[in-house]
Design a protein around this motif. Structure first.
Motif, PDB file in Angstrom:
ATOM      1  N   VAL A 348      74.352   7.176  43.207  1.00 53.31           N
ATOM      2  CA  VAL A 348      74.386   8.517  42.616  1.00 53.31           C
ATOM      3  C   VAL A 348      74.277   8.437  41.100  1.00 53.31           C
ATOM      4  O   VAL A 348      73.537   9.202  40.458  1.00 53.31           O
ATOM      5  N   VAL A 349      75.020   7.517  40.504  1.00 52.16           N
ATOM      6  CA  VAL A 349      74.952   7.351  39.050  1.00 52.16           C
ATOM      7  C   VAL A 349      73.567   6.871  38.622  1.00 52.16           C
ATOM      8  O   VAL A 349      73.007   7.340  37.621  1.00 52.16           O
ATOM      9  N   ALA A 350      72.986   5.949  39.390  1.00 50.31           N
ATOM     10  CA  ALA A 350      71.639   5.466  39.064  1.00 50.31           C
ATOM     11  C   ALA A 350      70.617   6.589  39.154  1.00 50.31           C
ATOM     12  O   ALA A 350      69.689   6.671  38.338  1.00 50.31           O
ATOM     13  N   ALA A 351      70.772   7.465  40.148  1.00 54.11           N
ATOM     14  CA  ALA A 351      69.854   8.597  40.270  1.00 54.11           C
ATOM     15  C   ALA A 351      69.977   9.533  39.073  1.00 54.11           C
ATOM     16  O   ALA A 351      68.973  10.041  38.553  1.00 54.11           O
ATOM     17  N   ALA A 352      71.208   9.773  38.621  1.00 48.85           N
ATOM     18  CA  ALA A 352      71.409  10.644  37.454  1.00 48.85           C
ATOM     19  C   ALA A 352      70.801  10.031  36.201  1.00 48.85           C
ATOM     20  O   ALA A 352      70.130  10.719  35.413  1.00 48.85           O
ATOM     21  N   ILE A 353      71.015   8.719  36.013  1.00 50.87           N
ATOM     22  CA  ILE A 353      70.437   8.043  34.850  1.00 50.87           C
ATOM     23  C   ILE A 353      68.913   8.039  34.931  1.00 50.87           C
ATOM     24  O   ILE A 353      68.213   8.274  33.938  1.00 50.87           O
ATOM     25  N   GLY A 354      68.379   7.777  36.132  1.00 50.89           N
ATOM     26  CA  GLY A 354      66.932   7.797  36.305  1.00 50.89           C
ATOM     27  C   GLY A 354      66.342   9.166  36.042  1.00 50.89           C
ATOM     28  O   GLY A 354      65.241   9.273  35.482  1.00 50.89           O
ATOM     29  N   GLN A 355      67.060  10.220  36.427  1.00 50.36           N
ATOM     30  CA  GLN A 355      66.581  11.578  36.169  1.00 50.36           C
ATOM     31  C   GLN A 355      66.493  11.846  34.672  1.00 50.36           C
ATOM     32  O   GLN A 355      65.495  12.375  34.173  1.00 50.36           O
ATOM     33  N   LEU A 356      67.533  11.482  33.939  1.00 50.54           N
ATOM     34  CA  LEU A 356      67.520  11.679  32.496  1.00 50.54           C
ATOM     35  C   LEU A 356      66.410  10.858  31.844  1.00 50.54           C
ATOM     36  O   LEU A 356      65.703  11.335  30.951  1.00 50.54           O
ATOM     37  N   ALA A 357      66.269   9.607  32.307  1.00 46.06           N
ATOM     38  CA  ALA A 357      65.216   8.756  31.756  1.00 46.06           C
ATOM     39  C   ALA A 357      63.833   9.309  32.068  1.00 46.06           C
ATOM     40  O   ALA A 357      62.926   9.266  31.227  1.00 46.06           O
ATOM     41  N   GLY A 358      63.653   9.848  33.282  1.00 46.32           N
ATOM     42  CA  GLY A 358      62.372  10.426  33.657  1.00 46.32           C
ATOM     43  C   GLY A 358      62.003  11.621  32.806  1.00 46.32           C
ATOM     44  O   GLY A 358      60.856  11.771  32.371  1.00 46.32           O
ATOM     45  N   VAL A 359      63.005  12.473  32.535  1.00 41.30           N
ATOM     46  CA  VAL A 359      62.750  13.645  31.686  1.00 41.30           C
ATOM     47  C   VAL A 359      62.403  13.192  30.263  1.00 41.30           C
ATOM     48  O   VAL A 359      61.442  13.679  29.648  1.00 41.30           O
ATOM     49  N   GLY A 360      63.182  12.243  29.731  1.00 45.29           N
ATOM     50  CA  GLY A 360      62.931  11.777  28.374  1.00 45.29           C
ATOM     51  C   GLY A 360      61.576  11.112  28.223  1.00 45.29           C
ATOM     52  O   GLY A 360      60.849  11.368  27.253  1.00 45.29           O
ATOM     53  N   LEU A 361      61.218  10.266  29.178  1.00 47.83           N
ATOM     54  CA  LEU A 361      59.931   9.586  29.105  1.00 47.83           C
ATOM     55  C   LEU A 361      58.775  10.574  29.218  1.00 47.83           C
ATOM     56  O   LEU A 361      57.779  10.479  28.485  1.00 47.83           O
ATOM     57  N   THR A 362      58.906  11.533  30.129  1.00 49.58           N
ATOM     58  CA  THR A 362      57.853  12.543  30.275  1.00 49.58           C
ATOM     59  C   THR A 362      57.705  13.366  29.006  1.00 49.58           C
ATOM     60  O   THR A 362      56.594  13.714  28.588  1.00 49.58           O
ATOM     61  N   TYR A 363      58.829  13.669  28.366  1.00 49.61           N
ATOM     62  CA  TYR A 363      58.794  14.450  27.125  1.00 49.61           C
ATOM     63  C   TYR A 363      58.023  13.693  26.039  1.00 49.61           C
ATOM     64  O   TYR A 363      57.216  14.271  25.297  1.00 49.61           O
ATOM     65  N   VAL A 364      58.279  12.375  25.952  1.00 52.05           N
ATOM     66  CA  VAL A 364      57.589  11.559  24.949  1.00 52.05           C
ATOM     67  C   VAL A 364      56.089  11.482  25.244  1.00 52.05           C
ATOM     68  O   VAL A 364      55.254  11.578  24.340  1.00 52.05           O
ATOM     69  N   VAL A 365      55.740  11.347  26.516  1.00 57.84           N
ATOM     70  CA  VAL A 365      54.329  11.234  26.885  1.00 57.84           C
ATOM     71  C   VAL A 365      53.589  12.553  26.654  1.00 57.84           C
ATOM     72  O   VAL A 365      52.450  12.570  26.173  1.00 57.84           O
ATOM     73  N   LEU A 366      54.225  13.665  26.974  1.00 58.70           N
ATOM     74  CA  LEU A 366      53.563  14.964  26.821  1.00 58.70           C
ATOM     75  C   LEU A 366      53.322  15.320  25.351  1.00 58.70           C
ATOM     76  O   LEU A 366      52.318  15.952  25.013  1.00 58.70           O
ATOM     77  N   ARG A 367      54.277  14.950  24.503  1.00 60.26           N
ATOM     78  CA  ARG A 367      54.186  15.309  23.088  1.00 60.26           C
ATOM     79  C   ARG A 367      53.868  16.797  22.911  1.00 60.26           C
ATOM     80  O   ARG A 367      52.816  17.179  22.399  1.00 60.26           O
TER      81      ARG A 367
END
Length: 408
Positions: A348-367
């Motif tokens: 559960v904790v890994a899923a939460a961390i992965g979700q935050l990381a996924g949002v952050g990485l997508t934000y950087v890629v989208l610019r």
């Protein structure tokens, strides 16, 4: 009659249909779940957006035949919202009147018939009475939001006044409050002059306010009771709406910004829940700790969405890609720790961390594009009225019409 109702396929209508009151906890849960299930249908009218140009009602150059059934632009959104609210009103009316129906009448007919009739009236009557009225951008949002808040306010009012007893009369109360607040939302939306994103921001903040009020009631009030929770939730809904209205004046939100704001609020709550999760045993922390954690996580998520809106202009495509990135990140995080179906604290904790990381990485890629600017930071209100010309189609003449404008 009662035996037949209990054996019907529509299990969301519980023993509230008995002549007496419901005192068992199961009746509370069943009645609220049934109401919330129908309310979820109405939520579509709050968030949907038809991207078509709307002809201006009252324009002499527009065709007069069947103009009031136009389903494009703001009018289409409004009629969708009112149709779904009408279906909810039909459900509530059925719940309030079902015990008085003849015993030989079948619930399998009256339950869907009441919702269908409510949806039909909810679309036809507003279409007819607003056929010559321009629909403002904020009106569809506030009409749908007002109806949803009316149903929630009825539950909160019941909790404040008579938390130990729930009867079919309370369904009539929800019916009345939903209709009144939907009408009030229409009236406000026609007069505030807000854009659709700003109206959706205030509505979203108001809906979050209900949940935040519940969390605050559990976390900050010792020995929380149903009456106190109902009070804090109602105050939270008002504070949330007002906070969203003020925030919309200081920061310019696009439609995509509002979607990301809502999404990050949910992400914040889910991340806090994951941090407090203790495995198969559930939450080992006290109820107050869990409530305060959810409160803080949600506020942090909403704050992140606000910061994004202040610095970048997101399109709705951007917001959907960010949500997709969060979903994929969460899925990858969970599978990396626990490939099977077992749900552990680590997964559960890994899923939460992965979700935050996924949002952050997508934000950087989208610019996403930088924000073009913000609203005036001053906080003021103004009310103005006047007489404006109005084209009366029936009389085919220009008539004077009083107009009231409220801005804050």
């Amino acid at each position: 009659m009662i035996d037949h109702l209990q054996k019907s396929n529509f299990g969301c209508v519980p023993n509230v249909l008995e002549a007496g009151s419901m005192r068992r906890q199961d009746d509370w849960i069943a009645w609220i779940v049934g109401l919330c299930g129908v309310m979820l249908m109405s939520a579509g009218g709050l968030t949907s957006r038809v991207s078509c140009a709307q002809p201006i009602p009252g324009d002499p150059s527009a065709p007069s035949d069947a103009a009031w059934v136009d389903l494009t632009g703001n009018r289409g959104e409004l009629l969708l919202s009112t149709a779904l609210l009408g279906a909810t009103e039909g459900f509530l009316l059925y719940t309030a009147l079902a015990p008085n129906m003849p015993a030989e009448q079948s619930v399998d007919f009256w339950f869907p018939a009441s919702m269908t009739a409510g949806a039909a009236l909810g679309s036809v009557l507003p279409a007819y009475f607003t056929r010559n009225t321009p629909i403002a951008d904020a009106t569809p949002v506030f009409a749908g939001f007002g109806g949803l808040q009316g149903y929630l306010h009825s539950l909160q009012f019941i909790g404040i006044v008579r938390p130990d007893q729930l009867t079919r009369g309370h369904a009539a109360l929800a019916f009345a409050m939903g209709g009144v607040e939907a009408a009030a939302g229409y009236w406000i939306g026609q007069r505030v002059g807000w854009s659709s994103p700003r109206a959706r921001l205030a509505a979203t903040s108001g809906l979050f306010g209900n949940a935040l009020g519940v969390a605050a009631g559990f976390g900050m009030v010792p020995d929380a009771t149903v009456r106190r929770i109902g009070t804090s939730s109602m105050l939270g809904s008002v504070a949330g709406w007002y906070g969203g209205a003020v925030l919309g004046r200081h920061v310019s939100f696009t439609a995509g910004d509002v979607d990301f704001y809502r999404y990050m609020g949910l992400v914040g709550a889910s991340t806090a829940a994951a941090a407090l999760y203790e495995g198969a045993g559930g939450f080992h922390s006290s109820g107050r700790t869990v409530a305060l954690g959810l409160l803080g996580g949600t506020l942090a998520g909403l704050g992140t969405g606000t910061l994004s809106a202040a610095t970048h202009d997101l399109s709705q495509r951007d917001s959907r890609l960010l949500a997709l990135g969060g979903f994929v990140g969460g899925l990858v995080g969970e599978l990396a720790v626990s490939p099977g179906i077992e749900t552990s604290r680590a997964s559960v904790v890994a899923a939460a961390i992965g979700q935050l990381a996924g949002v952050g990485l997508t934000y950087v890629v989208l610019r996403p594009a930088r924000a073009t600017g913000s609203r005036s930071a001053s906080s003021s209100a103004s009310v103005s009225w006047g007489i404006v010309p109005y084209w009366d189609r029936g009389a085919e003449a220009v008539r004077p019409q009083a107009q009231l404008s409220v801005q804050f």
